[in-house]
Design an enzyme around this catalytic site. Sequence first.
Site, PDB file in Angstrom:
ATOM      1  N   GLY C  43       0.874  -1.144   0.007  1.00 54.78           N
ATOM      2  CA  GLY C  43      -0.102  -0.091   0.071  1.00 54.78           C
ATOM      3  C   GLY C  43       0.839   1.260  -0.079  1.00 54.78           C
ATOM      4  O   GLY C  43       2.046   1.342  -0.459  1.00 54.78           O
ATOM      5  N   GLY C  46       3.966   0.638   2.568  1.00 53.23           N
ATOM      6  CA  GLY C  46       5.024  -0.690   1.988  1.00 53.23           C
ATOM      7  C   GLY C  46       5.575  -0.293   0.679  1.00 53.23           C
ATOM      8  O   GLY C  46       6.652  -0.259   0.367  1.00 53.23           O
ATOM      9  N   SER C 285     -16.754   9.675   0.691  1.00 55.09           N
ATOM     10  CA  SER C 285     -15.741  10.581   1.423  1.00 55.09           C
ATOM     11  C   SER C 285     -16.445  11.631   2.321  1.00 55.09           C
ATOM     12  O   SER C 285     -17.518  12.168   2.074  1.00 55.09           O
ATOM     13  CB  SER C 285     -15.070  11.501   0.099  1.00 55.09           C
ATOM     14  OG  SER C 285     -14.293  12.340   0.886  1.00 55.09           O
ATOM     15  N   ARG C 338     -14.813  12.817  13.113  1.00 64.00           N
ATOM     16  CA  ARG C 338     -15.676  11.594  12.663  1.00 64.00           C
ATOM     17  C   ARG C 338     -16.237  10.778  14.000  1.00 64.00           C
ATOM     18  O   ARG C 338     -17.385  10.229  13.728  1.00 64.00           O
ATOM     19  CB  ARG C 338     -14.662  10.431  12.014  1.00 64.00           C
ATOM     20  CG  ARG C 338     -14.037  11.120  10.638  1.00 64.00           C
ATOM     21  CD  ARG C 338     -13.321  10.320  10.138  1.00 64.00           C
ATOM     22  NE  ARG C 338     -12.582  10.923   8.848  1.00 64.00           N
ATOM     23  CZ  ARG C 338     -11.788  10.164   8.031  1.00 64.00           C
ATOM     24  NH1 ARG C 338     -11.168   9.052   8.529  1.00 64.00           N
ATOM     25  NH2 ARG C 338     -11.668  10.686   6.818  1.00 64.00           N
ATOM     26  N   HIS C 409     -13.710   1.627  10.032  1.00 65.24           N
ATOM     27  CA  HIS C 409     -13.107   2.126   8.978  1.00 65.24           C
ATOM     28  C   HIS C 409     -11.727   2.143   9.038  1.00 65.24           C
ATOM     29  O   HIS C 409     -10.747   1.706   8.120  1.00 65.24           O
ATOM     30  CB  HIS C 409     -13.474   3.345   8.673  1.00 65.24           C
ATOM     31  CG  HIS C 409     -12.753   4.343   7.682  1.00 65.24           C
ATOM     32  ND1 HIS C 409     -12.720   3.889   6.349  1.00 65.24           N
ATOM     33  CD2 HIS C 409     -12.113   5.538   7.640  1.00 65.24           C
ATOM     34  CE1 HIS C 409     -11.790   4.608   5.517  1.00 65.24           C
ATOM     35  NE2 HIS C 409     -11.601   5.650   6.489  1.00 65.24           N
ATOM     36  N   ARG C 443      -8.468   9.506  13.921  1.00 65.60           N
ATOM     37  CA  ARG C 443      -7.584  10.229  13.009  1.00 65.60           C
ATOM     38  C   ARG C 443      -8.338  10.972  12.347  1.00 65.60           C
ATOM     39  O   ARG C 443      -9.460  10.904  12.133  1.00 65.60           O
ATOM     40  CB  ARG C 443      -7.346   9.024  12.035  1.00 65.60           C
ATOM     41  CG  ARG C 443      -6.545   9.329  10.772  1.00 65.60           C
ATOM     42  CD  ARG C 443      -5.956   8.287   9.987  1.00 65.60           C
ATOM     43  NE  ARG C 443      -7.235   7.725   9.388  1.00 65.60           N
ATOM     44  CZ  ARG C 443      -7.873   8.087   8.450  1.00 65.60           C
ATOM     45  NH1 ARG C 443      -7.655   9.465   7.877  1.00 65.60           N
ATOM     46  NH2 ARG C 443      -8.798   7.540   7.840  1.00 65.60           N
TER      47      ARG C 443
END
Lengths: 248, 213, 650
Positions: C43, C46, C285, C338, C409, C443
Amino acid sequence: MDFTLKIWRQENANAQGSMKEYKVTDIDADTSFLEMLDVLNQQLVDKNEDVISFDNDCREGVCGTCSLYINGEAHGPKKLVTTCQLYMRSFTDGQTIYVEPFRANAFPIVKDLVVDRSAFDRIQQAGGYTSFNTGSAPEANNILIPKEAAAEAFDAAECIGCGACVATCKNSSAMLFVSAKVSQFAYLPQGQVEAAERVMNMVAQMDAEGFGNCTNTGACEVECPKGISLENITRMNREFLKATLVPK
Amino acid sequence: MNKFLSTSIGRKVIMAITGFFLITFLLVHLGINLSLFWGKEAFNGASEFMATNGVIQVMQYVLAAGFIMHILLGIRLELKNRASRSVKYVMNKPSENASLASRNMIITGILVLLFLILHLKDFFVQLKFNAKGGFDTDYDLVTALFKSPLYTALYVLAFVLLGIHLSHGFQSAFQSTGANYNKFKACIKNTGIAFSILIAVGFSSIALYFFFI
Amino acid sequence: MTTLNSKIPEGPIDKKWENYKAHTTLVNPSNRRKLDVIIIGTGLAGGAAAATLGEAGYNVKVFYYQDSPRRAHSIAAQGGINASKNYQNDNDSDYRLFYDTVKGGDYRGREENVYRLAQLSGNIIDQCVAQGVPFAREYGGTLANRSFGGAQVSRTFYASGATGQQLLLGAYSSMNRQIKAGKVKSYNRHEMLDVVIVGGKARGIIARNLVTGAIERFGAHAVVIASGGYGNVFYLSTNAMNCNATAAWKIYKKGAFFANPCYTQIHPTCIPVSGENQSKLTLMSESLRNDGRIWVPKNLEDVKAIREGKLKPTEIAPENRDYYLERRYPAFGNLVPRDVASRAAKERCDAGFGVNKTGYAVYLDFADAIKRLGENTVKERYGNLFDMYQNIMGDNPYVTPMMIYPASHYAMGGTWVDYETMTTVPGLYAIGEANFSDHGANRLGASSLMQCLCDGYFVLPATISNYLNQDIHTGPIKTDSAEFEKAEADVKGLIDKLFAIKGTKSVDHFHKKLGKIMWDKVGLARNEKGLNEAIAEIKAIRAEFWKDVRVTGKPDQFNNELEKAIRVADFLELGELLAIDALNRKESCGAHYREESVEPEGPQKGEAKRNDKDFMYVAAWEYMGEGKEPKLHKEDLKFEAIELKQRNYK
């Protein structure tokens, strides 16, 4: 909804494959195609049979893992969606559905409906990049790019590498896939430095992988779940001519 | 150049360039043929011009070479394309995403080629090497051939097939050479279709005219 | 016994990274070719690390379960990536990005890591632009920005709604260049099933070739885990189907501490569950909240009528709508973080105001935005998301409000790492979502891409030399040692054991069951009773799994059922640790909400209450062996560059 499924089963790359018939019943119209296959696989587990292998991952249409040639079309009858975003409401109750792997000699079968698309990776490795080492990049806003060019580059870069273009093309040509990357860089100033080498190397690798030749039928564009435009192929042809005919 | 010719795109470009060349040839040929409508003298004059003009004489060989390349390369590409999918789909719906013409270029192409051989035997060879096949003038040879129902039917059929071939080939040649810019795309496509119709109708109408009069 | 040393460099916070780089030990370029690094996952973290380490001259081997590196789930990130470029001249700075990230994480991230992240954020954008990532642009050709997730500045760079895809393809392209150059060797369809520790150091991995089923050994001087988060422990999540925690879990069992597993983010704007066969939840989103307004009906009669299909949401008058976020949080409105948005949605639905058949959905309405901006502007901004919604739900969001509901998520928790991103096992690193360090308890939007790329492009490549320099004379790691032998035998033993059960229930059966417990009792809101129940129930499911799971097919072939079984076996253990951690943390912070820890009174009554006195630490769990309770280690958090504040979005 009830469906009769005719699905390609093949033990491994070297085994002989064939179509097998299955039935699923009582499927909600809001179930996605892959969820319908999940239901079928659950039935197979219950019967202690080997499940049907099919590639899938993000199930939101962006990773490009899912494939399947459904009722004679890549990613099924609905346009502009991947198989994971295909819902059973696109079919009629009682319908017979053929499910086959993406077929091309350059995409050998791994098992059942799973194919090996690493040819695509090798094509990208041949030139789908700009040669900037980490840390050597100039300040981002030093490279001005017209809004439109950025948008067009994005449209080309949206390709998810699923291989529907190859599966659909009567010649198993990978031109749409390759051209999307070539085109993305052709729109951008960063891509110009290596433009000639890029297109030559990527096309050479594409040919070496055993994909067929483009005959401009346009089928790839129609079946592409991301709507990658045929114009990319035009552009790649142009880039290729430029690269081969204009002396360095 | 060898390297260019060994790539898939290079070969397609050659198909396109020879295609353009054949398109031009068809236009000239149609022009000559249309002179049949203006009567014996006009056609014989045009025919005479074709037979004696220096440029045309040279171009004949280039044309032959272009034809042969287009045909051989077309067959070669087709073989490669067929070989790139050994196991076919059990269920396939190609009509969902591509036109009939685009999917059958090899078939229309080969049928037109077969007709071409017949055509060369009946017209070209007769006119060039065989003292007008025993007729007084070129005009007589041509009009006589169009009295045969079988020949006329074949002729019309061949040009319909050629029209189908061109309806894809014309725009395809622009696409393969990278000239199919989005701006001109619609224009190229429409011109291609108009051209295909012109060729099919133009040649056929002559044959039918002389068949029925 | 391992103790936690986060190896924070000396100096003021804004000089620490510079100091670190100035004093760390390097490896000479000519020696780098003698050093092998294994990376798990391709990803953003990585892939970026593989490319950069390859460029530096190390020999990299990357392993990933997908058929291509380009499929890693970073690809699904939509909204954008933050960077403190201050291109919009709105007073943004490294400090402000740092401040927002620490505050957004509810003061549970490591201050020094976050500052470094902010400092490096700009470089990431430079790098990506050079790679040809087609970010959105202004008419003058400069990069465009938007404000995201409630940030007060416009610092988010984006490429339509596919930023993650474009960034990933950028990293993928850089990695491809190194594959061509022979510096990176790529192993597709390979899943790491164990790490091999030799002499106390990570020296390689055991991987299963997913095509042939072969169990293979690979040696290296260092191993990097970049395998993402564990959101799939909830079964239904926005993660990809095959996202898993196996790599992270295997290293946990080999001595790498696992930090803050209870910090899992529930994303507020996902498409609600529609039925029994649902396999995943699709995220839309968060940028949608910039212009969309969230509401439920004020009256339960209206709710009832809507569920029965007798009433359309558009027919409900504005005064009968409860724009509950705007009502509860007037300052931030629909742009609250969130976790706040997610809990507020749950609160309304639990109170019976949910608007779909299942009762778990709220409206996200663009009618006002369309009126204000025109349909074209809305289409320009969110067109692809609207199309996606319409395709899945069969409903036109330009006309009827969208329905959304929170879904699992992102995992802020993860493998514990020090400032160098090294775990508690020498030579074993964890980067990207797989580690725990930067996001604290929550986050912020557009921060995950930033952190993954920061770790991959800049942090790991700069820190790994400090370890690898010891190995320049070691020579290639041999894989015929007893340690490799044993690790391979263990993996084969595990697979044999799974096949030997020959039970009656599918792997998915257990995964779904686990997911339901996790969602109900360890999800959006947690309490002591529920957590204790969850722990007991997870234990029971785990026992049942090992007695009654049925794995079909054969071990030596492509076998997705076996893959799933191995992953679910790990989720069944991780789920328990998650609950244990949640139980231990008797405070509400960030995404972790304990019903017992709320403001008792005042204007903030009922809102989450953090407890800095008792819980300002990282909970790093050490594996103590099968059947034993994990051991808690605490890394105390200090905040010197930022003042501690209770979050207030009112």
